[in-house]
Write a protein that holds these residues in place. Sequence first.
Motif, PDB file in Angstrom:
ATOM      1  N   ARG A   4       0.804  -1.222   0.000  1.00 31.38           N
ATOM      2  CA  ARG A   4       0.000   0.000   0.000  1.00 31.38           C
ATOM      3  C   ARG A   4       0.840   1.276   0.000  1.00 31.38           C
ATOM      4  NH1 ARG A   4      -4.285   0.817  -1.492  1.00 31.38           N
ATOM      5  NH2 ARG A   4      -4.885   2.338   0.055  1.00 31.38           N
ATOM      6  N   ASP A   5       2.035   1.241   0.588  1.00 29.20           N
ATOM      7  CA  ASP A   5       2.840   2.458   0.698  1.00 29.20           C
ATOM      8  C   ASP A   5       3.847   2.623  -0.436  1.00 29.20           C
ATOM      9  OD1 ASP A   5       4.389   0.325   1.538  1.00 29.20           O
ATOM     10  OD2 ASP A   5       5.441   1.481   3.077  1.00 29.20           O
ATOM     11  N   GLU A   6       3.885   1.696  -1.393  1.00 32.36           N
ATOM     12  CA  GLU A   6       4.871   1.830  -2.467  1.00 32.36           C
ATOM     13  C   GLU A   6       4.390   2.782  -3.552  1.00 32.36           C
ATOM     14  OE1 GLU A   6       5.819  -1.970  -4.202  1.00 32.36           O
ATOM     15  OE2 GLU A   6       3.780  -2.327  -4.830  1.00 32.36           O
ATOM     16  N   ARG A   7       5.345   3.480  -4.139  1.00 33.85           N
ATOM     17  CA  ARG A   7       5.054   4.425  -5.213  1.00 33.85           C
ATOM     18  C   ARG A   7       5.027   3.652  -6.534  1.00 33.85           C
ATOM     19  NH1 ARG A   7      10.100   7.910  -4.334  1.00 33.85           N
ATOM     20  NH2 ARG A   7      10.789   5.779  -4.106  1.00 33.85           N
ATOM     21  N   LEU A   8       3.932   3.825  -7.271  1.00 35.49           N
ATOM     22  CA  LEU A   8       3.713   3.073  -8.516  1.00 35.49           C
ATOM     23  C   LEU A   8       3.725   3.987  -9.732  1.00 35.49           C
ATOM     24  CD1 LEU A   8       0.512   0.990  -7.622  1.00 35.49           C
ATOM     25  CD2 LEU A   8       2.846   0.166  -7.617  1.00 35.49           C
ATOM     26  N   ALA A   9       4.128   3.416 -10.858  1.00 37.14           N
ATOM     27  CA  ALA A   9       3.945   4.067 -12.152  1.00 37.14           C
ATOM     28  C   ALA A   9       3.483   2.994 -13.130  1.00 37.14           C
ATOM     29  CB  ALA A   9       5.243   4.709 -12.641  1.00 37.14           C
ATOM     30  N   LEU A  10       2.499   3.347 -13.958  1.00 38.84           N
ATOM     31  CA  LEU A  10       1.982   2.438 -14.980  1.00 38.84           C
ATOM     32  C   LEU A  10       2.535   2.855 -16.336  1.00 38.84           C
ATOM     33  CD1 LEU A  10      -1.830   2.368 -14.009  1.00 38.84           C
ATOM     34  CD2 LEU A  10       0.062   1.058 -13.014  1.00 38.84           C
ATOM     35  N   SER A  35      -8.235   3.428 -11.259  1.00 40.21           N
ATOM     36  CA  SER A  35      -8.739   3.293  -9.887  1.00 40.21           C
ATOM     37  C   SER A  35      -8.197   2.042  -9.207  1.00 40.21           C
ATOM     38  CB  SER A  35     -10.270   3.240  -9.882  1.00 40.21           C
ATOM     39  OG  SER A  35     -10.801   4.462 -10.306  1.00 40.21           O
ATOM     40  N   GLU A  36      -8.152   0.942  -9.938  1.00 41.37           N
ATOM     41  CA  GLU A  36      -7.647  -0.317  -9.382  1.00 41.37           C
ATOM     42  C   GLU A  36      -6.211  -0.170  -8.890  1.00 41.37           C
ATOM     43  OE1 GLU A  36      -6.973  -4.213  -8.176  1.00 41.37           O
ATOM     44  OE2 GLU A  36      -8.877  -3.185  -8.529  1.00 41.37           O
ATOM     45  N   PHE A  37      -5.366   0.472  -9.682  1.00 42.32           N
ATOM     46  CA  PHE A  37      -3.969   0.579  -9.284  1.00 42.32           C
ATOM     47  C   PHE A  37      -3.740   1.699  -8.274  1.00 42.32           C
ATOM     48  CE2 PHE A  37      -3.722  -2.341 -12.729  1.00 42.32           C
ATOM     49  CZ  PHE A  37      -2.764  -3.238 -12.283  1.00 42.32           C
ATOM     50  N   MET A  38      -4.660   2.654  -8.178  1.00 40.84           N
ATOM     51  CA  MET A  38      -4.590   3.655  -7.107  1.00 40.84           C
ATOM     52  C   MET A  38      -4.840   2.983  -5.753  1.00 40.84           C
ATOM     53  SD  MET A  38      -6.451   6.947  -8.859  1.00 40.84           S
ATOM     54  CE  MET A  38      -6.274   8.046  -7.477  1.00 40.84           C
ATOM     55  N   GLN A  39      -5.636   1.922  -5.759  1.00 43.86           N
ATOM     56  CA  GLN A  39      -5.914   1.179  -4.527  1.00 43.86           C
ATOM     57  C   GLN A  39      -4.757   0.264  -4.144  1.00 43.86           C
ATOM     58  OE1 GLN A  39      -9.651  -0.906  -4.910  1.00 43.86           O
ATOM     59  NE2 GLN A  39     -10.684   0.928  -5.658  1.00 43.86           N
ATOM     60  N   ARG A  40      -3.935  -0.107  -5.113  1.00 40.69           N
ATOM     61  CA  ARG A  40      -2.837  -1.043  -4.851  1.00 40.69           C
ATOM     62  C   ARG A  40      -1.586  -0.359  -4.303  1.00 40.69           C
ATOM     63  NH1 ARG A  40      -2.835  -6.069  -8.975  1.00 40.69           N
ATOM     64  NH2 ARG A  40      -5.077  -6.350  -9.116  1.00 40.69           N
ATOM     65  N   GLY A  41      -1.490   0.945  -4.441  1.00 43.68           N
ATOM     66  CA  GLY A  41      -0.324   1.679  -3.961  1.00 43.68           C
ATOM     67  C   GLY A  41      -0.521   3.161  -4.223  1.00 43.68           C
ATOM     68  N   LYS A  42       0.546   3.926  -4.106  1.00 46.09           N
ATOM     69  CA  LYS A  42       0.502   5.368  -4.381  1.00 46.09           C
ATOM     70  C   LYS A  42       0.837   5.582  -5.848  1.00 46.09           C
ATOM     71  CE  LYS A  42       1.892   6.527   0.292  1.00 46.09           C
ATOM     72  NZ  LYS A  42       2.985   6.980   1.142  1.00 46.09           N
ATOM     73  N   LEU A  43      -0.182   5.729  -6.661  1.00 43.38           N
ATOM     74  CA  LEU A  43       0.017   5.872  -8.104  1.00 43.38           C
ATOM     75  C   LEU A  43       0.504   7.287  -8.402  1.00 43.38           C
ATOM     76  CD1 LEU A  43      -0.206   4.607 -10.928  1.00 43.38           C
ATOM     77  CD2 LEU A  43      -2.580   5.402 -10.986  1.00 43.38           C
ATOM     78  N   LEU A  44       1.749   7.374  -8.876  1.00 43.14           N
ATOM     79  CA  LEU A  44       2.322   8.679  -9.191  1.00 43.14           C
ATOM     80  C   LEU A  44       2.070   9.085 -10.636  1.00 43.14           C
ATOM     81  CD1 LEU A  44       5.801   8.521  -7.415  1.00 43.14           C
ATOM     82  CD2 LEU A  44       3.606   9.301  -6.520  1.00 43.14           C
ATOM     83  N   ARG A  45       2.074   8.120 -11.552  1.00 39.91           N
ATOM     84  CA  ARG A  45       1.925   8.451 -12.958  1.00 39.91           C
ATOM     85  C   ARG A  45       1.402   7.234 -13.710  1.00 39.91           C
ATOM     86  NH1 ARG A  45       2.333  12.861 -12.730  1.00 39.91           N
ATOM     87  NH2 ARG A  45       4.409  13.674 -12.886  1.00 39.91           N
ATOM     88  N   ALA A  46       0.554   7.496 -14.709  1.00 33.61           N
ATOM     89  CA  ALA A  46       0.052   6.443 -15.610  1.00 33.61           C
ATOM     90  C   ALA A  46       0.313   6.925 -17.034  1.00 33.61           C
ATOM     91  CB  ALA A  46      -1.428   6.194 -15.382  1.00 33.61           C
TER      92      ALA A  46
END
Length: 191
Positions: A4-10, A35-46
Amino acid sequence: MFYRDERLALFIDGANLYAAAKALGFDMDYKRLRSEFMQRGKLLRAFYYTALLENDDFSPIRPLVDWLNYNGFTIVTKPAKEFTDSQGRRKIKGNMDIELAVDAMETAEHVDHIVLFSGDGDFRSLVEALQRKGCRVSVVSTIRSQPPMISDELRRQADNFIELDELRETIGRPPREPRDDRNRPGDDEDA
């Protein structure tokens, strides 16, 4: 596996994801995907990558690109090249691999986890380079289509493989109800 606390980029290879979803028989709902990946972590960029035909008055991908641009996606496009093959068929070429790879390498130092929506085996060395920079890399594609849409080398290199078909209910567009114009409310059947 997501934290949950990891920073993600798609990083979405638009043509590849479209082909994989089509092979599985569903349409993508990009609002639900985000929305799905915003729930999986901190989505910084898609990021969404696609080539566009510049000289067409109307491109079927243009409404999607415009919608994505207004709804939180970073759109990366370039002009597609049109040519005629040896059989006289009109072909379109527009590879976005280099753009995606450069952006992923530049983003790696700012995120913990990169999610790559592509099955293109050319990305195996990119995934390896991202891992050397300390990023975890998940790859989203499918092995359930015939033929599979992901290369074996890419799937093995990724830290995590996510089967696109298993996300169908989460990020797929709900099926539309068939319209039956014969019995609309307000119609008098005896008239």
